[in-house]
Scaffold this active site. Structure first.
Site, PDB file in Angstrom:
ATOM      1  N   CYS A  77       2.218  -4.382   8.875  1.00  0.00           N
ATOM      2  CA  CYS A  77       1.446  -3.149   9.217  1.00  0.00           C
ATOM      3  C   CYS A  77       1.548  -2.529  10.478  1.00  0.00           C
ATOM      4  CB  CYS A  77      -0.161  -3.738   9.280  1.00  0.00           C
ATOM      5  SG  CYS A  77      -1.310  -2.401   9.342  1.00  0.00           S
ATOM      6  N   HIS A 175      -0.529  -5.298   3.735  1.00  0.00           N
ATOM      7  CA  HIS A 175      -0.834  -6.602   4.042  1.00  0.00           C
ATOM      8  C   HIS A 175      -0.402  -7.371   3.014  1.00  0.00           C
ATOM      9  CE1 HIS A 175      -2.895  -5.879   8.088  1.00  0.00           C
ATOM     10  NE2 HIS A 175      -3.266  -4.558   7.454  1.00  0.00           N
ATOM     11  N   GLU A 177      -0.526 -10.461   2.986  1.00  0.00           N
ATOM     12  CA  GLU A 177      -1.624 -11.835   3.070  1.00  0.00           C
ATOM     13  C   GLU A 177      -2.894 -11.596   2.442  1.00  0.00           C
ATOM     14  OE1 GLU A 177      -2.402  -9.227   6.825  1.00  0.00           O
ATOM     15  OE2 GLU A 177      -0.942  -9.742   5.384  1.00  0.00           O
TER      16      GLU A 177
END
Length: 193
Positions: A77, A175, A177
């Site tokens: 990001c 992202h 994650e």
């Protein structure tokens, strides 16, 4: 394997740490230059505003450490955007690894882009096992235009580079994650490069 998760005060460190733990990996959250230099893999996350994030990186003297790294590095990001030469956000000067100027989305679009969107034109081993048009989670108001380093694109009013790569440096705008199993696969692919 030693994994360094760079903590400079503007990262989504905990969610990345938890995603790595779900994959069975331990990471060291650190801003220590020696720990970062000795790591096998480095993850450079980021959430927030570009110019203040660069100021924190400069204050911790990481602006000279990060560009000199020779092991695989993954910017996430804002971390990806800071690997570039500059950003329109606060007229920030980036780390200059990628010769890319980060631009702001047009006022005709809802900003920030927030939520799930697809990634296409996937290249490199970072996307091994990932399907074209896979959905990833994004939250951002600024973007990297399509460029020579582009290894994935996303469309949000325009096509833009949602992943980039140059030598040992990788960057993803989304992202991983927060992107479910596909995002975890991308993290795993990075760790096994």
């Amino acid at each position: 394997m030693k994994i360094a998760l760079i903590d400079y005060g503007a990262g989504n460190v905990q969610s990345v740490l938890f995603a790595l733990e779900r994959l069975g990996y331990q990471a060291t959250v650190t801003d220590d230059p020696n720990t970062i230099k000795k790591a096998d893999k480095v993850i450079f996350p980021g959430v927030g505003e570009a110019s203040s994030a660069m100021q924190m990186i400069h204050n911790k003297k990481l602006d000279t450490i990060i560009p000199a790294l020779t092991q695989p590095v993954l910017g996430i990001c804002l971390g990806m955007q800071l690997l570039c030469s500059s950003s329109e956000e606060g007229n920030a000067k980036g780390l200059g690894i990628f010769d890319i100027q980060i631009k702001r989305f047009s006022n005709q679009l809802k900003v920030p882009q927030m939520g799930w969107n697809t990634i296409t034109n996937l290249k490199t081993e970072l996307f091994k096992g990932i399907n074209e048009e896979e959905y990833m989670y994004l939250v951002h108001s600024y973007y990297a235009p399509v460029n020579t380093y582009c290894i994935a694109t996303t469309n949000y009013g325009i096509n833009y580079a949602t992943a980039i790569q140059k030598d040992n440096f990788y960057g993803v705008q989304f992202h991983p994650e927060k992107s479910g199993k596909a995002g975890e696969q991308i993290l795993f692919n990075f760790l096994t490069i």
